[in-house]
Design an enzyme around this catalytic site. Structure first.
Site, mmCIF file in Angstrom:
data_model
loop_
_atom_site.group_PDB
_atom_site.id
_atom_site.type_symbol
_atom_site.label_atom_id
_atom_site.label_comp_id
_atom_site.label_asym_id
_atom_site.label_seq_id
_atom_site.Cartn_x
_atom_site.Cartn_y
_atom_site.Cartn_z
ATOM 1 N N ASP A 109 0.839 -1.200 0.000
ATOM 2 C CA ASP A 109 0.000 0.000 0.000
ATOM 3 C C ASP A 109 0.875 1.250 0.000
ATOM 4 O OD1 ASP A 109 0.490 0.979 2.719
ATOM 5 O OD2 ASP A 109 -0.716 -0.720 3.409
ATOM 6 N N ILE A 110 0.260 2.379 -0.222
ATOM 7 C CA ILE A 110 0.994 3.630 -0.429
ATOM 8 C C ILE A 110 1.865 3.995 0.769
ATOM 9 C CG2 ILE A 110 -0.903 5.089 0.407
ATOM 10 C CD1 ILE A 110 -0.110 7.110 -1.818
#
Length: 305
Positions: A109-110
């Site tokens: 994820d970011i």
């Protein structure tokens, strides 16, 4: 007989899984030599393959050089080829390919960092990610709050999340001071935010998450944030052995490419972080040493096997 089945060839070229490609063929979106394709058609070098009218450059499986990159993802980059919000993506810093494409193995994820693998072999990527292959991922996780023995036991026994039962195969303390402490975890799945959600199920918050290895490939110690290294034949064959793929002729680094990788290992390139990266993405010093120890050199890791 021609080289391979059409759906396998399309999956190998990174267009999707075999099952997805079978559906694409069934829907009439694929032609071979200007004729509608059917499930089970076989193709060979020289055949003209088109998907939705776009020609697909076909290279025989035995002729295409299998390549794998190890990329150190910084915080702030999106695991997508294109982002509608205009955020930086993990693909932007990869080397360009001619008549080929990079396929990402797994996601982060970011807000997560660490090892991402990319390959030009779609079938290999699909097998490495498929749950049936049970390829182990390892993470160094900094957790806000105390992980009690009961919590650790629950997370290794199994916790029911909204998308089914999830668990760590192993969890170990990794050091740290105060309320933020590191833990090293292993699991054989890659569901969305699974590591974070397992800790959250125990009322804990993950403040840092770093993937330290995928299968038998560890985050190389000479690799800096935002940089990539290309794996040589030994490490690539280690991955293909995990998922029962045959070694391919010409795999590995040769000539100038090999010499370039050797120079990078001797003198690592400086870290590059995305514009959206916060200062917290820099490698921590004292509290992060457990994560650093989890990122052993790939060659050392394979020697110990």
């Amino acid at each position: 007989m021609k080289d391979e089945k059409l759906q396998k060839a399309l999956a190998r070229m990174g267009l999707g899984s075999r099952r997805q490609m079978e559906e694409v063929i069934k829907s009439g979106r694929v032609t071979v030599n200007n004729a509608p394709a059917t499930i089970g058609d076989r193709v060979e070098q020289g055949d003209e393959i088109r998907v939705d009218g776009r020609q697909i450059k076909y290279t025989s499986e035995n002729e295409k050089r299998r390549r794998v990159l190890a990329y150190y993802k910084p915080e702030g980059e999106v695991c997508s080829a294109n982002d509608p919000e205009g955020r930086p993506t993990v693909f932007e810093r990869l080397p360009k390919l001619t008549h080929d494409r990079w396929v990402m193995v797994g996601r982060l994820d970011i807000n997560s960092t660490g090892l991402l693998l990319f390959t030009n072999d779609g079938e290999m990527a699909h097998r490495l990610m498929h749950p049936s292959s049970e390829v182990t991922r390892e993470y160094a996780v900094r957790v806000l709050g105390e992980v009690t023995p009961a919590m650790a036991r629950a997370m290794t026994t199994g916790v029911m999340l909204e998308d089914g039962l999830a668990k760590f195969d192993d969890i170990k303390e990794g050091g740290g001071e105060g309320v933020n402490k590191w833990h090293h975890v292993k699991l054989k799945e890659g569901r969305n935010r699974e590591v974070r959600r397992l800790f959250e199920s125990q009322g804990l918050k993950v403040s840092r998450l770093l993937r330290t290895s995928y299968g038998d490939i560890a985050l190389p110690k000479e690799l800096r944030t935002g940089r990539f290294l290309e794996l040589d034949r030994k490490d690539i064959n280690t991955l293909t052995d995990l998922v029962s793929l045959r070694p391919r002729y010409g795999t590995g680094l040769h000539g100038a490419a090999l010499r370039k990788q050797e120079r990078i290992k001797e003198k690592p390139l400086k870290a590059r972080r995305s514009e959206n990266t916060r200062s917290s993405t820099a490698k921590p010093k004292s509290s992060a040493s457990p994560a650093s120890r989890g990122s052993r050199n790939t060659r050392d890791r394979n020697t110990q096997r």
